[in-house]
Each structure stands twice: as C-alpha cells, then as structure tokens.
Design a protein around this motif. Structure first.
Motif, PDB file in Angstrom:
ATOM      1  N   ILE A  65      61.261  36.048  -0.084  1.00 18.21           N
ATOM      2  CA  ILE A  65      61.924  35.178  -0.308  1.00 18.21           C
ATOM      3  C   ILE A  65      62.406  34.452   1.236  1.00 18.21           C
ATOM      4  O   ILE A  65      62.440  35.156   2.202  1.00 18.21           O
ATOM      5  CB  ILE A  65      63.203  35.520  -0.931  1.00 18.21           C
ATOM      6  CG1 ILE A  65      64.275  34.341  -1.446  1.00 18.21           C
ATOM      7  CG2 ILE A  65      64.201  36.683   0.101  1.00 18.21           C
ATOM      8  CD1 ILE A  65      65.242  34.887  -2.238  1.00 18.21           C
TER       9      ILE A  65
ATOM     10  N   GLY B  95      74.117  46.774  -5.287  1.00 16.64           N
ATOM     11  CA  GLY B  95      74.826  45.352  -5.537  1.00 16.64           C
ATOM     12  C   GLY B  95      76.055  45.015  -4.667  1.00 16.64           C
ATOM     13  O   GLY B  95      76.624  43.925  -5.036  1.00 16.64           O
TER      14      GLY B  95
ATOM     15  N   GLU C 253      63.704  42.580  -1.576  1.00 13.71           N
ATOM     16  CA  GLU C 253      63.850  43.580  -0.617  1.00 13.71           C
ATOM     17  C   GLU C 253      62.963  44.889  -0.721  1.00 13.71           C
ATOM     18  O   GLU C 253      62.380  45.047  -2.043  1.00 13.71           O
ATOM     19  CB  GLU C 253      65.606  44.126  -0.549  1.00 13.71           C
ATOM     20  CG  GLU C 253      65.888  44.812  -1.908  1.00 13.71           C
ATOM     21  CD  GLU C 253      67.026  45.635  -1.982  1.00 13.71           C
ATOM     22  OE1 GLU C 253      67.476  45.861  -0.975  1.00 13.71           O
ATOM     23  OE2 GLU C 253      67.493  46.109  -2.983  1.00 13.71           O
TER      24      GLU C 253
END
Ligand SMILES: Nc1ncnc2c1ncn2[C@@H]1O[C@H](COP(=O)(O)OP(=O)(O)O)[C@@H](O)[C@H]1O
Ligand SMILES: [Mg+2]
Length: 393
Positions: free
Chosen positions: A176, A205, A359
């Motif tokens: 990304i 998160g 990630e």
C-alpha cells in the motif's frame, strides 16, 4: 551422569478467559497455551519456564562471565498461574538462566514497554524464536514498513530487468502507498481520501482512524499534537465491492492463508465480529497442475457451509502469489521464523480485484482459533529444530 535439562523460557502470558462465576472477576486461570505440556509430548530433555513480559522483574547479564550466553532472568511469581507458583512454593520470585527463548507476546503495548527486558536478553546473545534483533526492530511499524518498501523495490527491479521472470516470486508485490510523519508538523498527504491515519506502534486495531477529507485531517493533526511526540502514517482507505482481508501466516516453512470478512460493520476486520475461514488449494493445484486461472481454492470445514457463499472466491493462482509474498517478507531482519501478513482485497471501479499489503506482524502474531493447537505444535517443533541446530538438545 544424566545430561542436565535445557532451559527454555517461553514468553507467553496469555490466559484463558475464565470468569469467576460468583464474583464476576477474573480467576487465577491457566495459560491459554500450556507450553510445558506441549514440550513434554516431545520427550526432549527440556525444562519450560513460561511467563509474560509483565512477570519479568529484571534481566541482568554479564557476557564475559561465561563462554555461553547467560542472561539471568528474575521472574515474579505473584502473577503466574497458581499451579506454576505452587511448584516453587514460598518464593516470591525465581531466577532463570535460559538457554533458549520463545517469544509469543508483544514487547511493547500501549500500557507497557518491556524493551528494557528485551535489551538484556539481546545483550547476552541467547538464541531465540524469532531472533531478538528482529523482535526489537519489529517494535516500530515504520521500521517494518521500510523493509517492505525495500522488498517491493527489489521485486520491481528484478521484474523489470527480466531477472526474476524465471521465478514465481517475480510477481508484483502490492504494498500500500503510505506516508510517514514524525509528528503533526509538515503533514502533506498527497494520496486519495478517505485515508487511514495510524498513530504510533500500536497493534490490534488501536490508534487507527479513517480520515474523510482535508478538513478532518486538520482535526486529526490537532489531536496528534497532544500525543507527546508520537509518529503517524497515512495511507488510502481501501474500499470496494467484494472486500475482504487476507491473513497469510508463516511458521517455519509452513504457510497458511486465511480470509476475514467483517460482519459487525467495523472497517477494521480485527475489531468486532468477523467471519474467518482458511483457504485450501484444490488437489490438482497441489500437484502442480494449476495453470488455469479458474481453479478455485476451497474453504476448510471450520467455516459453516452457508458462510462460504458470503466469502470471496480465490483462485489457486492467487493463492500461490500470497505464499510468495509472505516468503519474501519473512526474509526481513535476517529472517522471521514466525510471521503474518495482513492484506486487504476488493474490486476496483473496473471490477478488477486488487490486493494491498498493509503490514507484517512478527513472533507475537495471534493464531486462528480453529487451528491454534496444531499451529502451537508447529511452533514447538520449530523451536526444537533450532535448539538442535544450536546443539542445546
Ligand atoms: N488502508 C486501509 N484500508 C482499509 N482497511 C484497512 C486499512 N488499514 C487497516 N485496515 C483494516 O484495519 C485492520 C487493522 O489494520 P492493520 O494495519 O493490520 O493494523 P493492526 O492489525 O496492527 O491494528 C486491517 O486488518 C484492515 O481490516
Ligand atoms: Mg493487522
């Protein structure tokens, strides 16, 4: 004379979520994974000491005192499960000199930073899974991302020069687009909105929010200013039809691919409820006959029949690409024995499926509940293999 036991220190303090029925409080429960029991099964002469980073009182080490690595690790007993504490009755703490270390918990979480303990272990040179240096470097997300950028550049270079065309790894490594900012100053984000801002090192998160537009970005900057110098990264928010997350997992040489689809409506599939399934290659593909792009993977019986209709179809060809990505990523920091990669996939405006690598998580990666036991045994065997290489057993 019997050979003395090899001491393995397992840093895994995760407990079972047992609630005390009457008081409603957390019981002094057992560890979620009992590593001593798992290693007993192997019949090797290994003594397992298990604790969490939190239980370690201090680590000291004088590398010149002996020829071998000798970190002295003092572990508090008060927080260890009752069974473990009883064994060393009447002692507030025990001293361990580990020959090998397995780390399964985050060294650094928002509530606690145990990197000073990790540094002591690194100082001693004690061997471990994953390598202690890789664990230290994985404490900051931008350091891991920098490695992913390096890998992407390498793959792109090999593919354009034609060097890699013979290898399956010569596939696009779809990392990304992401921008790093050391603090709230100079935040010039030039990619698309909505964006996702990720503050600091946090995982699971935490510290992440969707930023709708430039106006909201200004608000975000004002909040970042109050974080006492935390860095942040910003990247496009990936959204579209047939959206799902991939979690690609590697333990030693074993690769598994999972899919995750949110059902609670949270944009982060690792927060709230999600459908979790494992992908399996069709038989013909396992035997190498997978040239067709129409051969679909199937889901394991861990996913209810009707749920497979909601879950996306993935071709065998894609499956092989996912395996290549994690193999490439696992080479970072001199090699990651245990790692997972999070990828978000969806269709673009032209209806073409696109993947974005978000990630890579290291040694403390959580396991899928339906194959946790099997994967913990794989980790055990990986550790035993490394111990043998180091002539410890
Ligand atoms: N740029 C993004 N676009 C869409 N979804 C994202 C994006 N970044 C993160 N997510 C969602 O949030 C979850 C958590 O983000 P991640 O970067 O993996 O951090 P962590 O798991 O360490 O909290 C991902 O699994 C994914 O579902
Ligand atoms: Mg993640």
């Amino acid at each position: 004379m019997a050979k003395s036991k090899t001491t393995l220190l397992v840093i895994d303090g995760e407990r079972q979520n047992t609630l005390h029925v009457l008081s409603g409080t957390q019981k002094d429960s057992d560890y979620k994974c009992n590593w001593a029991k798992l290693f007993e099964e192997s019949k090797e002469n290994v003594e397992v000491i298990q604790c969490g980073w939190d239980d370690i009182i201090h680590v000291s080490c004088d590398p010149f005192r002996s020829e071998k690595p000798n970190p002295s690790v003092e572990i508090s007993l008060s927080t260890l499960p009752a069974r473990e504490a009883k064994k060393r009755f009447n002692k507030p703490s025990i001293r361990v000199v580990p020959n090998f270390i397995l780390v399964r918990n985050e060294v650094r979480i928002p509530a606690k930073d145990c990197r000073n303990m990790l540094l002591g272990l690194m100082y001693s040179g004690v061997p471990s899974v994953n390598s202690l240096t890789s664990i230290y470097l994985s404490c900051d997300r931008p350091v891991v991302h920098a490695e992913l950028v390096r890998i992407k550049r390498e793959v792109d270079r090999e593919c354009t020069s034609g060097l890699g065309s013979q290898t399956p790894e010569c596939q696009h490594f779809p990392l990304i687009d992401q921008v790093y900012f050391s603090c709230e100053h100079g935040m010039m984000y030039g990619y698309q909105f909505p964006a996702v801002a990720k503050v600091g090192f946090a995982h699971a998160g935490a510290g992440k929010m969707v930023v709708k537009d430039h106006v909201m970005m200004e608000d975000f900057q004002s909040v970042l200013k109050m974080t006492n110098g935390q860095y942040c990264t910003v990247e496009p928010f990936i959204d579209g039809d047939e959206k799902f997350d991939l979690r690609i997992q590697k333990i030693g040489n074993d690769v598994r691919v999972f899919t995750r689809v949110s059902i609670s409506g949270n944009w982060k599939t690792n927060v709230g409820s999600a459908l979790f399934g494992e992908l399996f290659l069709p038989e013909c593909s396992v035997s190498g006959n997978d040239a067709s792009n129409d051969v679909y993977c199937h889901y394991g019986n861990t996913v209810d029949e009707f749920l497979t209709e909601v879950l996306p179809k993935v071709t065998a060809k894609s499956f092989h690409r996912y395996c290549d990505w994690i193999k490439l990523a696992s080479r970072m920091f001199g090699g990651l024995d245990i790692c997972t990669m999070d990828v978000v996939c969806c269709k673009d405006v032209n209806g073409v499926r696109k993947e974005y690598i978000l990630e890579v998580n290291d040694t403390s990666s959580g396991l899928a509940p339906f194959c946790e036991e099997e994967d913990n045994r794989k980790i055990r065997d990986l550790v035993l293999g490394k111990m043998k290489t180091h002539k410890l057993i």
